[in-house]
Design an enzyme around this catalytic site. Structure first.
Site, mmCIF file in Angstrom:
data_model
loop_
_atom_site.group_PDB
_atom_site.id
_atom_site.type_symbol
_atom_site.label_atom_id
_atom_site.label_comp_id
_atom_site.label_asym_id
_atom_site.label_seq_id
_atom_site.Cartn_x
_atom_site.Cartn_y
_atom_site.Cartn_z
ATOM 1 C CG HIS A 1 1.404 0.108 0.837
ATOM 2 N ND1 HIS A 1 2.366 0.964 0.351
ATOM 3 C CD2 HIS A 1 1.887 -0.385 1.994
ATOM 4 C CE1 HIS A 1 3.398 0.982 1.184
ATOM 5 N NE2 HIS A 1 3.131 0.174 2.194
ATOM 6 C CD GLU B 1 1.224 1.628 -3.032
ATOM 7 O OE1 GLU B 1 2.283 1.504 -2.397
ATOM 8 O OE2 GLU B 1 0.245 2.266 -2.597
ATOM 9 C CB CYS C 1 2.904 3.318 3.928
ATOM 10 S SG CYS C 1 3.553 2.017 5.019
#
Length: 207
Positions: free
Chosen positions: A187, A189, A79
């Site tokens: 992202h 994650e 990001c």
């Protein structure tokens, strides 16, 4: 070992947990010695480019990251962390980045239709570029895989480094690679099994 850079910017717990889920030994650190000893480095980030760049420089971690990348260590920016890899950002002025990926960071408002919301938030499909190498972090992914984005700025002037794009009223850079330096605008994650696959691939790239 994967070392996640702690410089006061980023969702570190979620990222650490995701690497642990794919079997990586992972630590969160702001210690240059630990970053030097790690096998690979992750640069996270949320917020404004100028503030994040200033925090990196205030801690001296910018030099550590640049030195380790130049040594050939795999580095992943996520990001805002990806945006920091570039030469410059034009977010609220002009700010110098780490210079590890050629290009600039520009407002998505310059290229998307005026009726689309900013920031771009949500799940979007990836289109993978054909010139990825054997160490690409998308080697186990496919076109159409969906990942989670939150951003108002995008990487521009970087066609030679782009490994994936996404469509949001215009084609926006979703990921880049410059040798051992990788970046994802999205992202991993927060991107479910697809994101975990990407993180696992990063853990397996060879210097």
């Amino acid at each position: 070992m994967v070392a996640i850079v702690d410089y006061g910017v980023g969702n570190l717990f979620s990222l650490k947990s995701s690497f642990a889920r794919v079997g990586a030994e992972v630590t969160v650190t702001g210690d240059p010695a630990v970053l030097h000893a790690a096998d690979r480095i992750v640069l996270p980030g949320v917020g404004a480019f100028g503030d994040a760049a200033a925090k990196l420089r205030a801690t001296g971690l910018d030099k550590t990251i640049i030195d380790e990348a130049h040594r050939g260590k795999p580095l992943l920016g996520i990001c805002l962390g990806m945006q920091l890899l570039f030469d410059r950002s034009f977010e609220y002025g002009e700010h110098r980045g780490l210079g590890l990926v050629p290009g600039n960071v520009r407002p998505i408002s310059e290229v998307i239709p005026a009726d689309l919301k900013i920031p771009h938030i949500g799940w979007n499909a990836l289109t993978l570029t054909p010139h990825r190498d054997k160490n690409c972090i998308f080697r186990d992914n496919k076109n159409g895989d969906h990942v989670y984005f939150v951003h108002s700025y995008y990487a521009a002037d970087c066609a030679e480094s782009v490994t994936a794009v996404t469509e949001y009223g215009a084609k926006l850079t979703a990921a880049v690679q410059n040798g051992n330096v990788y970046g994802t605008q999205f992202h991993p994650e927060k991107s479910g099994p697809v994101g975990l696959t990407i993180l696992k691939s990063f853990c397996e790239v060879t210097p």
